[in-house]
Design a protein around this motif. Sequence first.
Motif, short mmCIF file in Angstrom:
data_model
loop_
_atom_site.label_atom_id
_atom_site.label_comp_id
_atom_site.label_asym_id
_atom_site.label_seq_id
_atom_site.Cartn_x
_atom_site.Cartn_y
_atom_site.Cartn_z
N ARG A 244 0.85 -1.20 0.00
CA ARG A 244 0.00 0.00 0.00
C ARG A 244 0.88 1.25 0.00
NH1 ARG A 244 -5.30 -0.90 2.08
NH2 ARG A 244 -5.51 1.35 1.81
N PRO A 245 1.30 1.71 -1.17
CA PRO A 245 2.23 2.84 -1.26
C PRO A 245 1.72 4.13 -0.62
CG PRO A 245 1.57 2.08 -3.47
CD PRO A 245 0.94 1.16 -2.47
N GLU A 246 0.41 4.33 -0.58
CA GLU A 246 -0.14 5.55 0.03
C GLU A 246 0.07 5.59 1.55
OE1 GLU A 246 -3.74 2.77 0.36
OE2 GLU A 246 -1.96 2.97 -0.87
N LEU A 247 0.51 4.47 2.13
CA LEU A 247 0.77 4.40 3.57
C LEU A 247 2.27 4.49 3.90
CD1 LEU A 247 -1.70 1.49 4.39
CD2 LEU A 247 -2.10 3.95 4.66
N ALA A 248 3.11 4.67 2.88
CA ALA A 248 4.57 4.62 3.06
C ALA A 248 5.09 5.62 4.09
CB ALA A 248 5.27 4.83 1.72
N ASP A 249 4.44 6.77 4.22
CA ASP A 249 4.91 7.80 5.16
C ASP A 249 4.42 7.59 6.58
OD1 ASP A 249 6.29 9.09 3.13
OD2 ASP A 249 4.61 10.42 2.66
N CYS A 250 3.65 6.55 6.83
CA CYS A 250 3.11 6.31 8.17
C CYS A 250 4.22 5.81 9.11
CB CYS A 250 1.97 5.30 8.12
SG CYS A 250 0.54 5.90 7.19
N LEU A 251 4.37 6.51 10.22
CA LEU A 251 5.39 6.16 11.21
C LEU A 251 4.97 4.97 12.04
CD1 LEU A 251 8.08 7.00 12.68
CD2 LEU A 251 6.60 8.30 14.23
N GLU A 252 3.69 4.91 12.40
CA GLU A 252 3.22 3.88 13.33
C GLU A 252 1.75 3.62 13.09
OE1 GLU A 252 3.45 1.05 15.12
OE2 GLU A 252 5.31 1.95 15.80
N ILE A 253 1.26 2.52 13.67
CA ILE A 253 -0.15 2.12 13.56
C ILE A 253 -0.95 2.76 14.69
CG2 ILE A 253 -1.76 0.17 13.61
CD1 ILE A 253 0.62 -1.60 12.67
N ASP A 254 -2.17 3.20 14.38
CA ASP A 254 -3.08 3.75 15.37
C ASP A 254 -4.44 3.06 15.21
OD1 ASP A 254 -4.57 5.19 17.19
OD2 ASP A 254 -4.52 7.06 16.05
N ALA B 138 0.07 8.66 10.91
CA ALA B 138 -0.19 7.34 11.47
C ALA B 138 -0.97 6.51 10.45
CB ALA B 138 -0.98 7.45 12.76
N LEU B 139 -0.79 5.20 10.54
CA LEU B 139 -1.59 4.26 9.76
C LEU B 139 -2.83 4.00 10.62
CD1 LEU B 139 -0.29 1.04 8.04
CD2 LEU B 139 -2.60 1.32 8.93
N TYR B 140 -3.89 4.74 10.35
CA TYR B 140 -5.09 4.70 11.17
C TYR B 140 -5.97 3.52 10.79
CZ TYR B 140 -9.55 6.08 13.20
OH TYR B 140 -10.72 6.08 13.90
N VAL B 141 -6.39 2.75 11.80
CA VAL B 141 -7.30 1.63 11.60
C VAL B 141 -8.60 1.94 12.33
CG1 VAL B 141 -7.69 -0.84 11.98
CG2 VAL B 141 -5.36 0.00 11.53
N ASP C 8 -14.78 -1.12 11.42
CA ASP C 8 -14.91 -1.75 10.10
C ASP C 8 -13.58 -2.24 9.52
OD1 ASP C 8 -13.64 0.57 9.22
OD2 ASP C 8 -15.38 1.34 8.14
N LEU C 9 -12.50 -2.08 10.27
CA LEU C 9 -11.15 -2.51 9.88
C LEU C 9 -10.63 -1.83 8.62
CD1 LEU C 9 -11.11 -6.32 10.78
CD2 LEU C 9 -10.56 -4.34 12.21
N SER C 10 -11.14 -0.63 8.33
CA SER C 10 -10.60 0.14 7.21
C SER C 10 -9.31 0.83 7.65
CB SER C 10 -11.62 1.17 6.73
OG SER C 10 -11.91 2.11 7.76
N VAL C 11 -8.44 1.11 6.70
CA VAL C 11 -7.16 1.76 7.00
C VAL C 11 -6.96 2.98 6.11
CG1 VAL C 11 -6.07 -0.39 7.75
CG2 VAL C 11 -5.79 0.35 5.40
N GLN C 12 -6.28 3.99 6.66
CA GLN C 12 -5.95 5.19 5.90
C GLN C 12 -4.87 5.96 6.65
OE1 GLN C 12 -8.97 8.42 5.92
NE2 GLN C 12 -10.15 7.02 7.21
N PRO C 13 -4.09 6.79 5.95
CA PRO C 13 -3.13 7.62 6.65
C PRO C 13 -3.85 8.76 7.36
CG PRO C 13 -3.04 8.03 4.28
CD PRO C 13 -4.03 6.93 4.51
#
Length: 177
Positions: free
Chosen positions: A85-95, A119-122, A126-131
């Motif tokens: 998921r290249p759009e998440l490449a700048d995410c430092l950590e998961i949230d 952050a890689l927000y979850v 609904d278990l969706s992810v986005q920066p």
Amino acid sequence: MTEQTYRWRRLDHPGLELMRITAREDAVEARSTIIDAGETPFALRCHWRLDGDWRSRLLRIEREDGHSLTIERREHGWRIDGEERPELADCLEIDVSATPFCNGLALRGLKHQPSELTALYVDAADLSVQPSRQRYDFVGPQRWRYVDLGVADGFRALLDFDTDGLVMRYEGLFERV
């Protein structure tokens, strides 16, 4: 090796998390069960694998209805359910929205310095992810202000941490029991 159990309760609606953390010199494993009885009730099992610096390497989330999500840190970004998921490449950590555990990971990633991060927000419901952009402002010893600049733009809360870097109280949302 050390093992510790933590419990957080929701303050905004009924909910509870039970987490067991096993820490070794070179790795940390955290397993939790989250029950959220809010407007859209759900239950999750989370299995985190962190490196010795407490950076997420792998997170597996399983919902009670059988849906699941696997997040893996790669050398240059993140893989979600086996897909780059290249759009998440700048995410430092998961949230993950349903646990205060992530705030300590973000602060460690920022080396406990006031700053912004992506952050890689979850969304746990609904278990969706986005920066999502976030900021942490130092308020005082073991106290920080979290400011959401992304998914929940404008949301702010004071966070109190213990000496191990885990949330004791997250204003309006969670408190350790």
